[in-house]
Design a protein around this motif. Structure first.
Motif, PDB file in Angstrom:
ATOM      1  N   GLU A  97       5.995   5.419   8.057  1.00 36.71           N
ATOM      2  CA  GLU A  97       6.659   4.986   6.831  1.00 36.71           C
ATOM      3  C   GLU A  97       5.791   4.004   6.050  1.00 36.71           C
ATOM      4  O   GLU A  97       5.765   4.028   4.815  1.00 36.71           O
ATOM      5  CB  GLU A  97       8.017   4.365   7.166  1.00 36.71           C
ATOM      6  CG  GLU A  97       9.038   5.393   7.628  1.00 36.71           C
ATOM      7  CD  GLU A  97      10.397   4.776   7.912  1.00 36.71           C
ATOM      8  OE1 GLU A  97      10.495   3.519   7.950  1.00 36.71           O
ATOM      9  OE2 GLU A  97      11.362   5.537   8.092  1.00 36.71           O
ATOM     10  N   TYR A  98       5.081   3.144   6.771  1.00 41.74           N
ATOM     11  CA  TYR A  98       4.202   2.197   6.082  1.00 41.74           C
ATOM     12  C   TYR A  98       3.079   2.940   5.364  1.00 41.74           C
ATOM     13  O   TYR A  98       2.759   2.647   4.203  1.00 41.74           O
ATOM     14  CB  TYR A  98       3.619   1.201   7.084  1.00 41.74           C
ATOM     15  CG  TYR A  98       2.932   0.019   6.432  1.00 41.74           C
ATOM     16  CD1 TYR A  98       3.605  -1.179   6.248  1.00 41.74           C
ATOM     17  CD2 TYR A  98       1.608   0.100   6.000  1.00 41.74           C
ATOM     18  CE1 TYR A  98       2.985  -2.264   5.648  1.00 41.74           C
ATOM     19  CE2 TYR A  98       0.982  -0.966   5.399  1.00 41.74           C
ATOM     20  CZ  TYR A  98       1.676  -2.156   5.227  1.00 41.74           C
ATOM     21  OH  TYR A  98       1.054  -3.220   4.616  1.00 41.74           O
ATOM     22  N   LEU A  99       2.482   3.918   6.054  1.00 38.75           N
ATOM     23  CA  LEU A  99       1.412   4.708   5.426  1.00 38.75           C
ATOM     24  C   LEU A  99       1.940   5.473   4.215  1.00 38.75           C
ATOM     25  O   LEU A  99       1.264   5.563   3.182  1.00 38.75           O
ATOM     26  CB  LEU A  99       0.817   5.676   6.444  1.00 38.75           C
ATOM     27  CG  LEU A  99      -0.129   5.076   7.474  1.00 38.75           C
ATOM     28  CD1 LEU A  99      -0.507   6.119   8.527  1.00 38.75           C
ATOM     29  CD2 LEU A  99      -1.391   4.538   6.801  1.00 38.75           C
ATOM     30  N   GLY A 100       3.144   6.042   4.329  1.00 36.72           N
ATOM     31  CA  GLY A 100       3.731   6.757   3.205  1.00 36.72           C
ATOM     32  C   GLY A 100       3.928   5.846   2.009  1.00 36.72           C
ATOM     33  O   GLY A 100       3.708   6.245   0.860  1.00 36.72           O
ATOM     34  N   ASP A 101       4.321   4.593   2.274  1.00 37.93           N
ATOM     35  CA  ASP A 101       4.498   3.628   1.197  1.00 37.93           C
ATOM     36  C   ASP A 101       3.158   3.278   0.552  1.00 37.93           C
ATOM     37  O   ASP A 101       3.059   3.100  -0.657  1.00 37.93           O
ATOM     38  CB  ASP A 101       5.167   2.371   1.752  1.00 37.93           C
ATOM     39  CG  ASP A 101       5.631   1.427   0.659  1.00 37.93           C
ATOM     40  OD1 ASP A 101       6.368   1.868  -0.235  1.00 37.93           O
ATOM     41  OD2 ASP A 101       5.242   0.242   0.692  1.00 37.93           O
TER      42      ASP A 101
END
Length: 209
Positions: A145-149
């Motif tokens: 999720e952090y990478l997607g953000d």
């Protein structure tokens, strides 16, 4: 080997569990001293003298990791449809159920869209979410999720292969047991060819270790 696969819609990363206040290392050292006594040890004996302070310092350092840092992105306008995989990342975390170490081998993949992420940031992100009491399933989701953000879209996949001492040195004591978790978002959840490419390259990296 246990495998779990998730393909949720992208949402902003939620606040992650972790220490909510500064760690009182003096109090932690006192508790370790008391634990040694309750285990029948003499904290003042040679070898254990100073151990409570060392353990407290380690807990403080481990549970206070550097921030994930602002990920640097570089413009690459000619890129489109390329699969980028970053593997070979090994981090240590602590199982929150038994407070025993787990070693996590992390591989992340994404499809750039006009920008690429600075490679060193992948390792920093993994270290950031590992530096706390964790479960592997949550860790995998948090990194994805952090990478997607960071990249601004959901075409992200993260696979994690874990060795858990809570399973290797206690309970069933199966030293060869491995747990695999995979979080697939966006095209990785709908494009079977892209998903298979990621999984094939990931297992190849793990098989080489």
């Amino acid at each position: 080997m246990t495998t779990s696969i998730a393909s949720p819609a992208v949402v902003p990363p939620a606040a992650a569990p972790g220490p909510t206040a500064a760690i009182d290392t003096g109090r932690v050292a006192g508790l370790i001293h008391q634990l040694l006594v309750e285990l029948g040890e003499d904290p003042a004996r040679e070898g254990l003298n100073g151990t409570p302070d060392r353990v407290a310092a380690w807990w403080n350092a481990f549970l206070s990791p550097d921030g994930a840092a602002t990920a640097t992105c570089f413009t690459e306008s000619q890129l489109g449809g390329q699969l980028v995989i970053v593997g070979g990342m090994s981090v240590w975390s602590l199982c929150e159920h038994h407070m025993l170490p787990m070693n996590l081998q992390v591989t992340a993949g994404y499809v750039p869209d006009g920008e690429v992420v600075g490679l060193s940031k992948f390792g920093r992100i993994a270290q950031h979410f590992a530096g706390r009491l964790q479960v592997q399933e949550r860790f995998t989701r948090q990194v994805a999720e952090y990478l997607g953000d960071v990249i601004g879209h959901e075409d992200v996949a993260v696979a994690v292969r874990g060795v858990h001492l809570c399973m290797s040195m206690r309970g069933v004591r199966m030293e060869e047991a491995r747990t695999t978790t995979v979080h697939s978002g966006g095209r990785f959840g709908t494009d079977l060819v892209l998903s298979q490419q990621f999984l094939t390259l990931t297992t190849g990296l793990w098989g080489a270790r």
